[in-house]
Design a protein around this motif. Structure first.
Motif, PDB file in Angstrom:
ATOM      1  N   SER A 183       0.841  -1.195   0.000  1.00  0.00           N
ATOM      2  CA  SER A 183       0.000   0.000   0.000  1.00  0.00           C
ATOM      3  C   SER A 183       0.878   1.249   0.000  1.00  0.00           C
ATOM      4  O   SER A 183       2.024   1.220   0.448  1.00  0.00           O
ATOM      5  CB  SER A 183      -0.940   0.005   1.200  1.00  0.00           C
ATOM      6  N   ALA A 184       0.337   2.331  -0.510  1.00  0.00           N
ATOM      7  CA  ALA A 184       1.068   3.598  -0.584  1.00  0.00           C
ATOM      8  C   ALA A 184       1.033   4.315   0.749  1.00  0.00           C
ATOM      9  O   ALA A 184       0.066   4.217   1.498  1.00  0.00           O
ATOM     10  CB  ALA A 184       0.460   4.489  -1.662  1.00  0.00           C
ATOM     11  N   ALA A 185       2.109   5.065   1.020  1.00  0.00           N
ATOM     12  CA  ALA A 185       2.195   5.845   2.251  1.00  0.00           C
ATOM     13  C   ALA A 185       1.376   7.132   2.171  1.00  0.00           C
ATOM     14  O   ALA A 185       1.150   7.789   3.170  1.00  0.00           O
ATOM     15  CB  ALA A 185       3.652   6.191   2.544  1.00  0.00           C
ATOM     16  N   GLY A 186       0.963   7.501   0.986  1.00  0.00           N
ATOM     17  CA  GLY A 186       0.186   8.715   0.763  1.00  0.00           C
ATOM     18  C   GLY A 186      -0.707   8.534  -0.442  1.00  0.00           C
ATOM     19  O   GLY A 186      -0.897   7.419  -0.911  1.00  0.00           O
ATOM     20  N   PRO A 187      -1.227   9.639  -0.976  1.00  0.00           N
ATOM     21  CA  PRO A 187      -2.103   9.543  -2.149  1.00  0.00           C
ATOM     22  C   PRO A 187      -1.400   8.897  -3.336  1.00  0.00           C
ATOM     23  O   PRO A 187      -0.248   9.202  -3.626  1.00  0.00           O
ATOM     24  CB  PRO A 187      -2.441  11.003  -2.459  1.00  0.00           C
TER      25      PRO A 187
END
Length: 166
Positions: free
Chosen positions: A42-46
């Motif tokens: 998963s991404a740490a941000g958008p």
């Protein structure tokens, strides 16, 4: 170049965040993994967050930083005029932390198409998708799985497989 100029016009101040990066109209962007992406994180941000960087100029110019790529894609840039039949995969730099999507990506593809070469821009997974320096912990990190390499190998295979269709 047109993409860069229009983006700079829209993002007029330092380190402005924009919507997810998309190629200029007329460019075909394709996912490189059908279905599940191997070793997905998963991404740490958008997802695909774009930042106009004016604080650290490259060759005296601002640049677009693309962060949090979790869904790798390739964008096909067709040759202008007569095609040489050659294709080049372009891997934008960024030290496995982000992608310099314009200066080291779209602009390279634009130049390739101007000389009759198909450009294939790979938007590979970042951050942490290969060996890199962790600034917070002040240590070199070598991930167990090199997802940027997986994306590169997959793209190379796809380009070879579809060479007559590019």
């Amino acid at each position: 170049m047109k993409y860069l100029l229009s983006t700079i016009a829209v993002l007029a101040c330092t380190n402005v965040h924009a919507a997810a990066w998309q190629p200029a109209s007329g460019q075909q962007q394709l996912p490189i993994w059908p279905g599940a992406i191997p070793d997905a994180k998963s991404a740490a941000g958008p997802e695909d967050e774009v930042t106009l960087r004016e604080d650290r100029l490259i060759a005296g110019r601002p640049w677009l930083e693309l962060d949090n790529v979790t869904r790798p894609t390739m964008t096909i840039y067709s040759p202008q005029g007569r095609s040489t039949g050659a294709a080049v995969i372009v891997f934008p730099g960024g030290g496995y932390s982000a992608l310099v999507i314009d200066l080291e990506g779209t602009e390279v593809c634009d130049w390739l198409t101007s000389i009759g070469v198909t450009g294939v821009l790979l938007k590979y997974r970042v951050p942490g998708s290969g060996p890199h320096w962790d600034k917070i912990r002040n240590v070199r990190v070598i991930p167990k799985t090199h997802t940027a390499l997986q994306d590169a190998q997959r793209t190379l295979g796809l380009v070879r497989h579809h060479v007559g269709q590019l």
